[in-house]
Design a protein around this motif. Structure first.
Motif, PDB file in Angstrom:
ATOM      1  N   GLN A  34      -8.368 -31.483 -21.184  1.00  0.00           N
ATOM      2  CA  GLN A  34      -7.805 -32.798 -21.499  1.00  0.00           C
ATOM      3  C   GLN A  34      -7.168 -32.827 -22.874  1.00  0.00           C
ATOM      4  O   GLN A  34      -6.195 -33.545 -23.103  1.00  0.00           O
ATOM      5  N   ASP A  35      -7.694 -32.039 -23.811  1.00  0.00           N
ATOM      6  CA  ASP A  35      -7.173 -32.030 -25.170  1.00  0.00           C
ATOM      7  C   ASP A  35      -5.730 -31.517 -25.215  1.00  0.00           C
ATOM      8  O   ASP A  35      -4.908 -32.041 -25.943  1.00  0.00           O
ATOM      9  N   GLY A  36      -5.438 -30.466 -24.462  1.00  0.00           N
ATOM     10  CA  GLY A  36      -4.078 -29.954 -24.386  1.00  0.00           C
ATOM     11  C   GLY A  36      -3.698 -28.896 -25.401  1.00  0.00           C
ATOM     12  O   GLY A  36      -2.629 -28.295 -25.287  1.00  0.00           O
ATOM     13  N   SER A  37      -4.531 -28.621 -26.399  1.00  0.00           N
ATOM     14  CA  SER A  37      -4.170 -27.625 -27.411  1.00  0.00           C
ATOM     15  C   SER A  37      -4.895 -26.294 -27.220  1.00  0.00           C
ATOM     16  O   SER A  37      -4.848 -25.435 -28.099  1.00  0.00           O
ATOM     17  N   PHE A  38      -5.540 -26.132 -26.073  1.00  0.00           N
ATOM     18  CA  PHE A  38      -6.322 -24.921 -25.806  1.00  0.00           C
ATOM     19  C   PHE A  38      -5.824 -24.171 -24.566  1.00  0.00           C
ATOM     20  O   PHE A  38      -6.611 -23.549 -23.849  1.00  0.00           O
ATOM     21  N   LYS A  39      -4.545 -24.206 -24.281  1.00  0.00           N
ATOM     22  CA  LYS A  39      -4.012 -23.595 -23.050  1.00  0.00           C
ATOM     23  C   LYS A  39      -4.300 -22.099 -22.969  1.00  0.00           C
ATOM     24  O   LYS A  39      -4.737 -21.599 -21.939  1.00  0.00           O
ATOM     25  N   THR A  40      -4.061 -21.374 -24.050  1.00  0.00           N
ATOM     26  CA  THR A  40      -4.305 -19.930 -24.051  1.00  0.00           C
ATOM     27  C   THR A  40      -5.788 -19.637 -23.915  1.00  0.00           C
ATOM     28  O   THR A  40      -6.192 -18.750 -23.158  1.00  0.00           O
ATOM     29  N   PHE A  41      -6.603 -20.389 -24.628  1.00  0.00           N
ATOM     30  CA  PHE A  41      -8.051 -20.221 -24.541  1.00  0.00           C
ATOM     31  C   PHE A  41      -8.530 -20.443 -23.108  1.00  0.00           C
ATOM     32  O   PHE A  41      -9.314 -19.649 -22.574  1.00  0.00           O
ATOM     33  N   ASN A  50      -7.452 -22.692 -30.996  1.00  0.00           N
ATOM     34  CA  ASN A  50      -6.383 -23.427 -30.327  1.00  0.00           C
ATOM     35  C   ASN A  50      -5.194 -22.486 -30.081  1.00  0.00           C
ATOM     36  O   ASN A  50      -5.249 -21.299 -30.422  1.00  0.00           O
ATOM     37  N   ASP A  51      -4.143 -23.008 -29.493  1.00  0.00           N
ATOM     38  CA  ASP A  51      -2.982 -22.180 -29.171  1.00  0.00           C
ATOM     39  C   ASP A  51      -2.359 -21.563 -30.425  1.00  0.00           C
ATOM     40  O   ASP A  51      -1.908 -20.420 -30.403  1.00  0.00           O
ATOM     41  N   ALA A  52      -2.355 -22.317 -31.535  1.00  0.00           N
ATOM     42  CA  ALA A  52      -1.815 -21.783 -32.790  1.00  0.00           C
ATOM     43  C   ALA A  52      -2.638 -20.591 -33.280  1.00  0.00           C
ATOM     44  O   ALA A  52      -2.079 -19.627 -33.826  1.00  0.00           O
ATOM     45  N   ALA A  53      -3.948 -20.622 -33.078  1.00  0.00           N
ATOM     46  CA  ALA A  53      -4.807 -19.499 -33.473  1.00  0.00           C
ATOM     47  C   ALA A  53      -4.493 -18.263 -32.638  1.00  0.00           C
ATOM     48  O   ALA A  53      -4.396 -17.153 -33.168  1.00  0.00           O
ATOM     49  N   PHE A  54      -4.327 -18.443 -31.329  1.00  0.00           N
ATOM     50  CA  PHE A  54      -3.978 -17.305 -30.467  1.00  0.00           C
ATOM     51  C   PHE A  54      -2.591 -16.766 -30.808  1.00  0.00           C
ATOM     52  O   PHE A  54      -2.347 -15.570 -30.688  1.00  0.00           O
TER      53      PHE A  54
END
Length: 152
Positions: free
Chosen positions: A29-36, A61-65
């Motif tokens: 639901q958050d939307g910032s964890f797509k890669t995770f 989050n996606d920025a971290a990946f």
């Protein structure tokens, strides 16, 4: 009239049922964890994040990946055993809120220690926790600014 009243009561009963959001559902639901979330699926860890908990998830989050070299990320996504080890390193089987966090070590689900610090903000293995914690019914998510790598 009785039939309408019965249907109304039934409708009210169904509308008051609360559905629990697990860590996995909350991250979706958050939307910032797509890669995770994609990595969790590849590693087969959906059950662990849907477990009753409590669970603390230090989720990149996606920025971290995006900070990982593409070759490293591709190699991880192609090796489900290694990916499972890395992702399990982001999970603590207990609940630690930002208000409760204190300096020290906690054992990750993977088995290795995570070093928590509270100097200059909350950090895990010197990786900054960004934003507010995200609460789920079975635990809490702390967004981390980099992917945590267990020592080999």
């Amino acid at each position: 009239m009785k039939k309408i009243l019965a249907l109304t009561i039934l409708a009210i009963s169904f509308s008051s049922v609360a559905f629990a959001d697990t860590l996995l559902e909350t991250a979706q639901q958050d939307g910032s964890f797509k890669t995770f979330l994609k990595a969790v699926k590849v590693a087969g860890l959906e059950g662990a994040l849907n477990d009753k908990g409590p669970i603390t998830l230090f989720a990149p989050n996606d920025a971290a990946f995006a900070k990982l070299p593409k070759a490293k990320l591709s190699a991880l996504m192609a090796n489900s055993d290694e990916l499972k080890k890395v992702l399990s390193y982001h999970v603590y089987p207990g609940k630690i809120t930002q208000a409760d966090v204190s300096a020290g070590k906690v054992k990750s689900l993977e088995g290795a220690d995570l070093q928590l610090s509270v100097t200059d903000g909350v950090k895990v293995n010197n990786v900054k926790v960004v934003g507010d914690e995200i609460n789920a019914d079975n635990g809490v998510i702390h967004t981390v600014s980099a992917v945590l790598m267990p020592k080999s």
